[in-house]
Design a protein around this motif. Structure first.
Motif, PDB file in Angstrom:
ATOM      1  N   CYS A  38      20.521   6.423  55.079  1.00 62.11           N
ATOM      2  CA  CYS A  38      20.494   5.065  54.437  1.00 62.11           C
ATOM      3  C   CYS A  38      21.796   4.883  53.418  1.00 62.11           C
ATOM      4  CB  CYS A  38      19.303   4.690  53.704  1.00 62.11           C
ATOM      5  SG  CYS A  38      19.093   3.182  52.819  1.00 62.11           S
ATOM      6  N   SER A  40      21.646   4.181  50.434  1.00 52.86           N
ATOM      7  CA  SER A  40      21.110   4.522  49.231  1.00 52.86           C
ATOM      8  C   SER A  40      20.597   6.078  49.153  1.00 52.86           C
ATOM      9  CB  SER A  40      19.671   4.055  48.744  1.00 52.86           C
ATOM     10  OG  SER A  40      18.809   4.105  49.795  1.00 52.86           O
ATOM     11  N   HIS A  61      14.353   8.426  53.967  1.00 53.98           N
ATOM     12  CA  HIS A  61      13.068   7.540  53.597  1.00 53.98           C
ATOM     13  C   HIS A  61      13.180   6.474  54.883  1.00 53.98           C
ATOM     14  CE1 HIS A  61      16.566   5.728  51.372  1.00 53.98           C
ATOM     15  NE2 HIS A  61      16.091   4.631  52.192  1.00 53.98           N
ATOM     16  N   GLU A  62      14.007   6.687  55.757  1.00 56.10           N
ATOM     17  CA  GLU A  62      13.792   5.709  56.838  1.00 56.10           C
ATOM     18  C   GLU A  62      13.343   6.677  58.264  1.00 56.10           C
ATOM     19  OE1 GLU A  62      17.614   3.755  57.250  1.00 56.10           O
ATOM     20  OE2 GLU A  62      17.383   2.857  55.335  1.00 56.10           O
ATOM     21  N   ASP A 155      12.862  -0.507  56.090  1.00 59.06           N
ATOM     22  CA  ASP A 155      13.877  -0.713  54.844  1.00 59.06           C
ATOM     23  C   ASP A 155      14.764  -1.571  54.985  1.00 59.06           C
ATOM     24  OD1 ASP A 155      15.383  -0.141  52.900  1.00 59.06           O
ATOM     25  OD2 ASP A 155      15.875   1.780  53.123  1.00 59.06           O
TER      26      ASP A 155
HETATM   27 ZN   LIG Z   1      17.107   2.814  52.671  1.00 56.60          ZN
END
Ligand SMILES: [Zn+2]
Ligand SMILES: [Zn+2]
Length: 350
Positions: A38, A40, A61-62, A155
């Protein structure tokens, strides 16, 4: 198991780490079938935003996958279910979760998988992951949906959609989207659901603007000059009704406020890593504009958006440019970061 771990600025590595286990009775452990890098994650990769994640922390986090183990209090999902989870970790029961603000969860301290705030939970760029509060966080994925279609519900698709929704786009509006990265592109797809007459895509990366054009947007290359002036010129001097800010820096945020028409709406979902920045307060005040910004409460969007993806009204998988093995993730970070090899979205297969 194998996982991508952080070792300092610009240094992520594929390493062996201990397998996750069910710790609390409401946990599940997923065998991850697809993960992703991602925008981020790049903030962490560069050490932006103050605190670094710990050396050796598992990134990402994905992710989505198959339930491999479930604690005794898990009721809604079972071993063998295919599920996707949001990027943020929330209990589903605290005041903030009940207010539909799961990113503000006080039980986890606003934790994010693979993140550095609140309670720390290892991330999803790995072969397996522990998902706490599984009944609340896990969304079951129908068998006829590909991982590529389902994954982004957790997300970037939810974030792009929330950005468009917060823009209060009305049929016939003119919309400008700042940023044609993964979130900006999905904000453009989402904006189209609200019936705008025109959508402009503002960026300086040609191949990303080309995809924006395929999503029905009119490309505007930043190298042509001040985008606010250009957008006003293209809208009879008034400016777009709605500006969606999907970058997260002071410059595009300021340009968004300068560009929007009087009484228009600026909706911002870019992740701001600096604690403060300049704000064109006088212009915002005299324009009577509406401003909506914030981290996306993705959990709220996963279930309602799923049928839109399943029925082809949203086609998030079109932004996927690379699918690589987990071992190759360090290279994936590098090309995504430098916008090399026409990278837009890099998927990871454990
Ligand atoms: Zn993300
Ligand atoms: Zn909570």
């Amino acid at each position: 198991m194998k996982a991508i771990t952080f070792h300092g600025v610009g240094d992520v590595r594929a390493e062996r780490v201990p397998d996750p286990k069910v710790v609390d009775p409401t946990d599940v452990v997923l065998r991850i079938t697809t993960g992703a890098i991602c925008g981020s994650d790049l903030h962490q990769y560069h050490g932006r935003g103050g605190t670094l994640v710990e050396t050796g922390a598992v990134m990402g986090h994905e992710f989505m996958g198959m339930v491999e183990a479930a604690g005794p209090e898990v009721r809604e999902v079972r071993v063998g279910d295919r599920v996707v989870a949001p990027f943020s970790i929330s209990c589903g029961r605290c005041e903030w979760c009940l207010r539909k603000l799961p990113t503000q969860c006080s039980t986890t301290g606003r934790a994010v998988f693979g993140g550095r705030f609140g309670k720390v939970f290892p991330g999803g760029q790995a072969e397996r992951i522990r998902v706490p509060f599984a009944d609340y966080l896990c969304e079951k994925v129908p068998a006829d949906m590909s991982d590529e279609d389902a994954l982004f519900l957790g997300d970037i698709l939810s974030t792009g959609y929330a950005c468009a929704e917060n823009g209060s786009i009305r049929p016939g509006d003119t919309v400008a989207v700042f940023g044609a990265g993964p979130v900006g592109l999905l904000a453009m797809q989402s904006a189209q659901l609200f019936g705008p007459a025109r959508v402009f895509a503002v960026d300086r990366v040609g191949y990303r603007l080309a995809l924006a054009e395929e999503f029905g947007a009119e490309p505007m290359n930043l190298d042509r000059g001040d985008p606010a002036a250009e957008l006003r010129a293209l809208t009879g001097g008034r400016g777009p009704d709605v500006v969606l800010e999907c970058v997260g820096h002071e410059v595009p945020f300021t340009q968004a406020i300068e560009a929007v028409r009087a009484g228009g709406t600026v909706s911002s979902v870019g992740v701001y890593v600096e604690p403060s920045m300049g704000f064109p307060a006088r212009e915002a005040f005299f324009k009577d504009l509406s401003l909506k910004m914030g981290i996306c409460n993705a959990r709220n969007y996963m279930r309602p958006l799923l049928p839109l993806v399943r029925n082809g009204k949203l086609t998030p998988a079109r932004i996927v440019t690379h699918t690589i093995g987990l071992d190759e993730a360090p290279r994936g970070y590098a090309i995504f970061d430098r916008k090399e090899d026409r990278a837009i979205k890099v998927m990871l297969k454990p």
